[in-house]
Motif scaffolding. Sequence first.
Motif, PDB file in Angstrom:
ATOM      1  N   VAL A  92      21.573  24.901 -50.543  1.00 44.09           N
ATOM      2  CA  VAL A  92      21.252  23.818 -51.243  1.00 44.09           C
ATOM      3  C   VAL A  92      22.866  22.765 -51.275  1.00 44.09           C
ATOM      4  CG1 VAL A  92      21.286  22.251 -53.459  1.00 44.09           C
ATOM      5  CG2 VAL A  92      19.487  24.353 -52.846  1.00 44.09           C
ATOM      6  N   SER A  93      23.930  23.675 -50.760  1.00 44.02           N
ATOM      7  CA  SER A  93      25.671  22.316 -50.689  1.00 44.02           C
ATOM      8  C   SER A  93      26.264  24.205 -50.661  1.00 44.02           C
ATOM      9  CB  SER A  93      25.437  22.415 -52.865  1.00 44.02           C
ATOM     10  OG  SER A  93      25.699  22.977 -53.370  1.00 44.02           O
ATOM     11  N   ILE A  94      27.298  23.840 -50.093  1.00 42.08           N
ATOM     12  CA  ILE A  94      28.507  24.560 -49.854  1.00 42.08           C
ATOM     13  C   ILE A  94      28.574  25.334 -50.501  1.00 42.08           C
ATOM     14  CG2 ILE A  94      30.819  24.795 -48.880  1.00 42.08           C
ATOM     15  CD1 ILE A  94      29.235  24.237 -46.131  1.00 42.08           C
ATOM     16  N   GLU A  95      29.324  24.607 -51.909  1.00 43.20           N
ATOM     17  CA  GLU A  95      29.466  24.263 -53.324  1.00 43.20           C
ATOM     18  C   GLU A  95      28.366  26.283 -53.823  1.00 43.20           C
ATOM     19  OE1 GLU A  95      29.402  21.668 -53.090  1.00 43.20           O
ATOM     20  OE2 GLU A  95      31.321  21.044 -52.476  1.00 43.20           O
ATOM     21  N   LYS A 114      25.876  38.157 -45.399  1.00 42.44           N
ATOM     22  CA  LYS A 114      24.652  37.782 -44.804  1.00 42.44           C
ATOM     23  C   LYS A 114      24.174  37.127 -44.700  1.00 42.44           C
ATOM     24  CE  LYS A 114      21.110  40.725 -42.957  1.00 42.44           C
ATOM     25  NZ  LYS A 114      20.079  39.421 -42.888  1.00 42.44           N
ATOM     26  N   LEU A 115      24.035  35.499 -43.830  1.00 44.95           N
ATOM     27  CA  LEU A 115      22.780  34.482 -44.316  1.00 44.95           C
ATOM     28  C   LEU A 115      22.855  34.270 -43.216  1.00 44.95           C
ATOM     29  CD1 LEU A 115      24.954  32.153 -42.927  1.00 44.95           C
ATOM     30  CD2 LEU A 115      25.763  32.177 -44.931  1.00 44.95           C
ATOM     31  N   MET A 121      23.976  26.832 -39.425  1.00 48.09           N
ATOM     32  CA  MET A 121      24.692  26.691 -40.363  1.00 48.09           C
ATOM     33  C   MET A 121      26.313  26.995 -40.104  1.00 48.09           C
ATOM     34  SD  MET A 121      23.249  27.297 -43.486  1.00 48.09           S
ATOM     35  CE  MET A 121      21.006  27.181 -43.505  1.00 48.09           C
ATOM     36  N   ALA A 122      26.828  27.294 -39.342  1.00 48.78           N
ATOM     37  CA  ALA A 122      28.053  26.730 -39.507  1.00 48.78           C
ATOM     38  C   ALA A 122      29.276  26.377 -40.142  1.00 48.78           C
ATOM     39  CB  ALA A 122      28.850  26.196 -38.139  1.00 48.78           C
ATOM     40  N   ASP A 123      29.141  25.605 -41.086  1.00 48.20           N
ATOM     41  CA  ASP A 123      30.009  25.142 -42.394  1.00 48.20           C
ATOM     42  C   ASP A 123      29.998  25.839 -43.040  1.00 48.20           C
ATOM     43  OD1 ASP A 123      31.223  23.120 -40.012  1.00 48.20           O
ATOM     44  OD2 ASP A 123      29.258  21.274 -41.242  1.00 48.20           O
ATOM     45  N   THR A 124      28.444  26.554 -43.156  1.00 49.48           N
ATOM     46  CA  THR A 124      28.411  27.341 -44.528  1.00 49.48           C
ATOM     47  C   THR A 124      29.490  28.654 -44.547  1.00 49.48           C
ATOM     48  OG1 THR A 124      25.938  26.410 -44.886  1.00 49.48           O
ATOM     49  CG2 THR A 124      26.620  28.476 -45.741  1.00 49.48           C
ATOM     50  N   ARG A 126      31.085  28.988 -42.336  1.00 43.38           N
ATOM     51  CA  ARG A 126      32.819  28.607 -42.365  1.00 43.38           C
ATOM     52  C   ARG A 126      33.501  28.517 -43.838  1.00 43.38           C
ATOM     53  NH1 ARG A 126      32.816  24.367 -39.147  1.00 43.38           N
ATOM     54  NH2 ARG A 126      32.728  26.007 -37.349  1.00 43.38           N
ATOM     55  N   ALA A 127      32.596  27.826 -44.787  1.00 40.17           N
ATOM     56  CA  ALA A 127      33.431  27.937 -46.337  1.00 40.17           C
ATOM     57  C   ALA A 127      33.478  29.206 -46.871  1.00 40.17           C
ATOM     58  CB  ALA A 127      31.826  27.046 -46.896  1.00 40.17           C
ATOM     59  N   ILE A 128      32.632  29.777 -46.455  1.00 42.35           N
ATOM     60  CA  ILE A 128      32.443  31.318 -47.268  1.00 42.35           C
ATOM     61  C   ILE A 128      33.620  32.434 -46.703  1.00 42.35           C
ATOM     62  CG2 ILE A 128      31.071  33.224 -47.890  1.00 42.35           C
ATOM     63  CD1 ILE A 128      28.345  31.767 -47.485  1.00 42.35           C
ATOM     64  N   ALA A 129      33.785  32.366 -45.276  1.00 44.16           N
ATOM     65  CA  ALA A 129      34.665  32.972 -45.009  1.00 44.16           C
ATOM     66  C   ALA A 129      35.854  32.428 -44.934  1.00 44.16           C
ATOM     67  CB  ALA A 129      34.406  32.428 -43.736  1.00 44.16           C
TER      68      ALA A 129
END
Length: 266
Positions: A92-95, A114-115, A121-124, A126-129
């Motif tokens: 739904v969102s990066i947040e 894992k996702l 999903m690259a931006d997601t 990156r945001a989690i990492a």
Amino acid sequence: MKKITVPDIVKMKRIGTKIPVLTAYSHAISRILDSAGIPLLLVGDSVGMVEGGYSDTLKVTVDEIIYHTRSVVKGRRLALVVADMPFMSYHVSIEAARENAGRMVKEGGAEAVKLEGGVKMADTIRAIADIDIPVMGHIGLTPQSIHRMGGYRVQGRVDREVEGLVRDAKAVEEAGAFAVVIEGIPADVAGRITDDLSIPTIGIGAGPHCDGQVLVIHDMLGLSGDIKPSFVKQYIDLNGLISAAVKDYICDVGEGAFPGEEHVFK
Ligand code: KIV
């Protein structure tokens, strides 16, 4: 023996040590797999199918994964525990993705998440990492995309799909994932991706050239009933062994052979 960490898993590829991975969902199984020497336990959303009896993984919730992750973390001593992000927990969102990944670490005790998904999903990832939660990617046959794929179908059989898989794998690595599961693709394509990446590839139904292999624990122990995917090696028939033990128990209770003298409080 030393606790296994994310850098240890990455190093295994560098030094050419194959990485055996199994799914785990409970304290008891986690304890057994850990003491047998499995370095990485995956609390997969496959739990919904093999434990919950669902027909796919889509109904699994963040709370369910957290519950099972907590049990697995309590049972292991050394293995790295990776928790699977359920369908809609990172879409739904990066947040929301960061928040849910954070819950798996904070409430479940996972050391990585894992996702599923590559370029998209690259931006997601990156945001989690970027908030220091290590991420494992998952490309190829991604079970959460069952409706788009029209079933659990091998991916990468035509050139166009192969190029897409190679792009997905690169995108996952560049986004900062520490490893990537590659599922349900031809062995030569998995080999090409494994050679292209510096992070470990963990294959399932992806042939022998991957840096590691993962199996769903119920499949390898013979607990999945009649479902026997051709890529699975079943190491024991626990279904048969449990059934025989339970029949003995029924007999013993029926004949008064259990409880015996030794099971009685005096
Ligand atoms: O959910 C799961 O168990 C998985 C593995 C099969 C890779 O994603």
